[in-house]
Write a protein that holds these residues in place. Structure first.
Motif, PDB file in Angstrom:
ATOM      1  N   ASP A  56       0.834  -1.208   0.000  1.00  0.00           N
ATOM      2  CA  ASP A  56       0.000   0.000   0.000  1.00  0.00           C
ATOM      3  C   ASP A  56       0.868   1.258   0.000  1.00  0.00           C
ATOM      4  O   ASP A  56       0.575   2.223  -0.712  1.00  0.00           O
ATOM      5  N   GLU A  57       1.928   1.238   0.802  1.00  0.00           N
ATOM      6  CA  GLU A  57       2.785   2.423   0.927  1.00  0.00           C
ATOM      7  C   GLU A  57       3.516   2.706  -0.380  1.00  0.00           C
ATOM      8  O   GLU A  57       3.652   3.867  -0.788  1.00  0.00           O
ATOM      9  N   ALA A  58       4.001   1.674  -1.056  1.00  0.00           N
ATOM     10  CA  ALA A  58       4.705   1.855  -2.327  1.00  0.00           C
ATOM     11  C   ALA A  58       3.760   2.400  -3.395  1.00  0.00           C
ATOM     12  O   ALA A  58       4.131   3.283  -4.181  1.00  0.00           O
ATOM     13  N   ILE A  59       2.531   1.894  -3.405  1.00  0.00           N
ATOM     14  CA  ILE A  59       1.528   2.388  -4.358  1.00  0.00           C
ATOM     15  C   ILE A  59       1.221   3.855  -4.088  1.00  0.00           C
ATOM     16  O   ILE A  59       1.139   4.678  -5.016  1.00  0.00           O
ATOM     17  N   ARG A  60       1.086   4.197  -2.833  1.00  0.00           N
ATOM     18  CA  ARG A  60       0.784   5.590  -2.469  1.00  0.00           C
ATOM     19  C   ARG A  60       1.925   6.519  -2.926  1.00  0.00           C
ATOM     20  O   ARG A  60       1.685   7.598  -3.448  1.00  0.00           O
ATOM     21  N   THR A  61       3.152   6.070  -2.739  1.00  0.00           N
ATOM     22  CA  THR A  61       4.301   6.870  -3.158  1.00  0.00           C
ATOM     23  C   THR A  61       4.312   7.072  -4.675  1.00  0.00           C
ATOM     24  O   THR A  61       4.527   8.189  -5.174  1.00  0.00           O
ATOM     25  N   THR A  62       4.051   6.001  -5.412  1.00  0.00           N
ATOM     26  CA  THR A  62       4.072   6.063  -6.875  1.00  0.00           C
ATOM     27  C   THR A  62       2.965   6.958  -7.417  1.00  0.00           C
ATOM     28  O   THR A  62       3.207   7.861  -8.228  1.00  0.00           O
ATOM     29  N   LEU A  63       1.740   6.726  -6.977  1.00  0.00           N
ATOM     30  CA  LEU A  63       0.607   7.458  -7.544  1.00  0.00           C
ATOM     31  C   LEU A  63       0.576   8.914  -7.100  1.00  0.00           C
ATOM     32  O   LEU A  63       0.117   9.786  -7.850  1.00  0.00           O
ATOM     33  N   SER A  64       1.077   9.206  -5.911  1.00  0.00           N
ATOM     34  CA  SER A  64       1.028  10.586  -5.422  1.00  0.00           C
ATOM     35  C   SER A  64       1.970  11.510  -6.182  1.00  0.00           C
ATOM     36  O   SER A  64       1.869  12.737  -6.076  1.00  0.00           O
ATOM     37  N   ARG A  65       2.856  10.944  -6.979  1.00  0.00           N
ATOM     38  CA  ARG A  65       3.737  11.766  -7.818  1.00  0.00           C
ATOM     39  C   ARG A  65       2.979  12.369  -8.997  1.00  0.00           C
ATOM     40  O   ARG A  65       3.462  13.310  -9.641  1.00  0.00           O
ATOM     41  N   LEU A  66       1.823  11.822  -9.307  1.00  0.00           N
ATOM     42  CA  LEU A  66       1.068  12.272 -10.476  1.00  0.00           C
ATOM     43  C   LEU A  66       0.196  13.472 -10.136  1.00  0.00           C
ATOM     44  O   LEU A  66      -0.430  13.527  -9.074  1.00  0.00           O
ATOM     45  N   LYS A  67       0.135  14.410 -11.053  1.00  0.00           N
ATOM     46  CA  LYS A  67      -0.684  15.613 -10.862  1.00  0.00           C
ATOM     47  C   LYS A  67      -2.147  15.245 -10.651  1.00  0.00           C
ATOM     48  O   LYS A  67      -2.726  14.467 -11.414  1.00  0.00           O
ATOM     49  N   GLY A  68      -2.739  15.770  -9.587  1.00  0.00           N
ATOM     50  CA  GLY A  68      -4.166  15.576  -9.352  1.00  0.00           C
ATOM     51  C   GLY A  68      -4.525  14.297  -8.634  1.00  0.00           C
ATOM     52  O   GLY A  68      -5.712  14.016  -8.429  1.00  0.00           O
ATOM     53  N   ILE A  69      -3.525  13.506  -8.249  1.00  0.00           N
ATOM     54  CA  ILE A  69      -3.813  12.255  -7.526  1.00  0.00           C
ATOM     55  C   ILE A  69      -3.284  12.378  -6.104  1.00  0.00           C
ATOM     56  O   ILE A  69      -2.068  12.384  -5.882  1.00  0.00           O
ATOM     57  N   GLY A  70      -4.203  12.492  -5.166  1.00  0.00           N
ATOM     58  CA  GLY A  70      -3.857  12.610  -3.759  1.00  0.00           C
ATOM     59  C   GLY A  70      -4.336  11.409  -2.976  1.00  0.00           C
ATOM     60  O   GLY A  70      -4.723  10.377  -3.550  1.00  0.00           O
ATOM     61  N   ASN A  71      -4.355  11.544  -1.668  1.00  0.00           N
ATOM     62  CA  ASN A  71      -4.665  10.401  -0.806  1.00  0.00           C
ATOM     63  C   ASN A  71      -6.065   9.851  -1.011  1.00  0.00           C
ATOM     64  O   ASN A  71      -6.271   8.632  -0.957  1.00  0.00           O
ATOM     65  N   TRP A  72      -7.069  10.724  -1.234  1.00  0.00           N
ATOM     66  CA  TRP A  72      -8.421  10.208  -1.430  1.00  0.00           C
ATOM     67  C   TRP A  72      -8.495   9.323  -2.669  1.00  0.00           C
ATOM     68  O   TRP A  72      -9.042   8.211  -2.633  1.00  0.00           O
ATOM     69  N   THR A  73      -7.940   9.795  -3.778  1.00  0.00           N
ATOM     70  CA  THR A  73      -7.951   9.022  -5.021  1.00  0.00           C
ATOM     71  C   THR A  73      -7.229   7.695  -4.833  1.00  0.00           C
ATOM     72  O   THR A  73      -7.701   6.643  -5.290  1.00  0.00           O
ATOM     73  N   ILE A  74      -6.099   7.728  -4.154  1.00  0.00           N
ATOM     74  CA  ILE A  74      -5.332   6.505  -3.915  1.00  0.00           C
ATOM     75  C   ILE A  74      -6.094   5.559  -2.993  1.00  0.00           C
ATOM     76  O   ILE A  74      -6.145   4.342  -3.235  1.00  0.00           O
ATOM     77  N   ASP A  75      -6.723   6.084  -1.959  1.00  0.00           N
ATOM     78  CA  ASP A  75      -7.527   5.244  -1.063  1.00  0.00           C
ATOM     79  C   ASP A  75      -8.632   4.524  -1.835  1.00  0.00           C
ATOM     80  O   ASP A  75      -8.857   3.313  -1.644  1.00  0.00           O
ATOM     81  N   VAL A  76      -9.340   5.252  -2.686  1.00  0.00           N
ATOM     82  CA  VAL A  76     -10.434   4.649  -3.458  1.00  0.00           C
ATOM     83  C   VAL A  76      -9.888   3.570  -4.396  1.00  0.00           C
ATOM     84  O   VAL A  76     -10.488   2.500  -4.557  1.00  0.00           O
ATOM     85  N   TYR A  77      -8.741   3.835  -5.012  1.00  0.00           N
ATOM     86  CA  TYR A  77      -8.102   2.838  -5.879  1.00  0.00           C
ATOM     87  C   TYR A  77      -7.733   1.586  -5.081  1.00  0.00           C
ATOM     88  O   TYR A  77      -8.000   0.452  -5.519  1.00  0.00           O
ATOM     89  N   LEU A  78      -7.142   1.770  -3.914  1.00  0.00           N
ATOM     90  CA  LEU A  78      -6.756   0.628  -3.080  1.00  0.00           C
ATOM     91  C   LEU A  78      -7.971  -0.182  -2.637  1.00  0.00           C
ATOM     92  O   LEU A  78      -7.921  -1.419  -2.544  1.00  0.00           O
ATOM     93  N   ILE A  79      -9.080   0.506  -2.373  1.00  0.00           N
ATOM     94  CA  ILE A  79     -10.295  -0.170  -1.903  1.00  0.00           C
ATOM     95  C   ILE A  79     -11.036  -0.860  -3.045  1.00  0.00           C
ATOM     96  O   ILE A  79     -11.280  -2.074  -3.016  1.00  0.00           O
ATOM     97  N   PHE A  80     -11.415  -0.102  -4.054  1.00  0.00           N
ATOM     98  CA  PHE A  80     -12.289  -0.612  -5.111  1.00  0.00           C
ATOM     99  C   PHE A  80     -11.563  -1.533  -6.088  1.00  0.00           C
ATOM    100  O   PHE A  80     -12.145  -2.484  -6.603  1.00  0.00           O
ATOM    101  N   VAL A  81     -10.319  -1.225  -6.375  1.00  0.00           N
ATOM    102  CA  VAL A  81      -9.599  -1.944  -7.422  1.00  0.00           C
ATOM    103  C   VAL A  81      -8.751  -3.080  -6.848  1.00  0.00           C
ATOM    104  O   VAL A  81      -8.869  -4.234  -7.281  1.00  0.00           O
ATOM    105  N   LEU A  82      -7.902  -2.769  -5.879  1.00  0.00           N
ATOM    106  CA  LEU A  82      -6.956  -3.767  -5.375  1.00  0.00           C
ATOM    107  C   LEU A  82      -7.462  -4.537  -4.164  1.00  0.00           C
ATOM    108  O   LEU A  82      -6.833  -5.495  -3.737  1.00  0.00           O
ATOM    109  N   LYS A  83      -8.583  -4.120  -3.589  1.00  0.00           N
ATOM    110  CA  LYS A  83      -9.197  -4.826  -2.451  1.00  0.00           C
ATOM    111  C   LYS A  83      -8.215  -4.978  -1.284  1.00  0.00           C
ATOM    112  O   LYS A  83      -8.178  -6.020  -0.632  1.00  0.00           O
ATOM    113  N   ARG A  84      -7.440  -3.924  -1.034  1.00  0.00           N
ATOM    114  CA  ARG A  84      -6.555  -3.952   0.122  1.00  0.00           C
ATOM    115  C   ARG A  84      -7.418  -3.870   1.379  1.00  0.00           C
ATOM    116  O   ARG A  84      -8.374  -3.099   1.446  1.00  0.00           O
TER     117      ARG A  84
END
Length: 210
Positions: A123-151
């Motif tokens: 989860d931490e590595a994914i957060r680091t990678t995606l947060s480098r992208l413009k417009g992608i913050g913690n909420w977007t990453i949380d939703v991705y981790l929940i809905f897509v990766l089922k963390r």
């Protein structure tokens, strides 16, 4: 790297486990039954969808996504980057979200991110990678981790529906601090994702009831 996921076959038993430890969660199940098993594929289109959901209603975001689908067909990075700003506006995109989606498309084409590789990372590595992208913050990453990766253990503190449902469920004041909310959600570890789905279910069911 280690990470924890859950599957559709485990979902209801995990809800039951949380209910056995938390009377308020049990009340959600008793009143509204089990939540849907919300799931999305690990695709560029899914990330576009999540970006569109930032700070707008679910219905509004879906209308924009459907308009884009109608216009370009399959939503791919290549097709997105071929669109002009005027074409984005015709698909209901704001200037800001146009920038975000174009940046994401370019990052995928440039192999700055690999969606399949993310599936194998913590989860931490994914957060680091995606947060480098413009417009992608913690909420977007949380939703991705929940809905897509089922963390299994994500609580999206930036999600108003989840936060407001938690306050209502636990009879907490509206002004309850972020720190106290995070502390309360910690009671549901290591399955805060499942608890979040129950909170969303509670929130949506309450709205229908009204």
């Amino acid at each position: 790297m280690e990470f924890s996921q859950f599957t559709p076959s485990e979902f209801r038993s995990l809800c039951d486990s949380l209910a056995a430890k938390d009377e308020d969660i049990k009340n959600i199940l008793d009143r509204y039954d089990y939540p849907p098993f919300w799931s999305r594929p690990n695709t560029f289109e899914t990330l576009v969808h999540i970006i569109l959901e930032q700070q707008v209603s679910i219905a509004s975001a879906l209308a924009t996504l459907n308009k884009l689908r109608d216009y370009v067909g399959e939503i791919t990075p290549e097709r997105i980057l071929s669109l002009s700003d005027e074409e984005f506006r015709a698909c209901y995109f704001s200037r800001q979200k146009t920038t975000y989606v174009k940046h994401l498309a370019q990052a995928l084409l440039d192999k700055q991110i690999d969606l399949q590789l993310l599936e194998t990372q913590s989860d931490e590595a994914i957060r680091t990678t995606l947060s480098r992208l413009k417009g992608i913050g913690n909420w977007t990453i949380d939703v991705y981790l929940i809905f897509v990766l089922k963390r299994s253990d994500i609580f999206p503190i930036g999600d108003l529906a989840a936060v407001n449902a938690l306050k209502q469920l636990k009879n907490m004041p509206k002004e309850t601090s972020r720190e106290i909310l995070i502390e309360k959600a910690a009671d549901w570890q290591p399955f805060r994702t499942v608890a979040t789905m129950l909170l969303w279910h509670y929130y949506l069911s309450q709205r229908v009831k009204k």
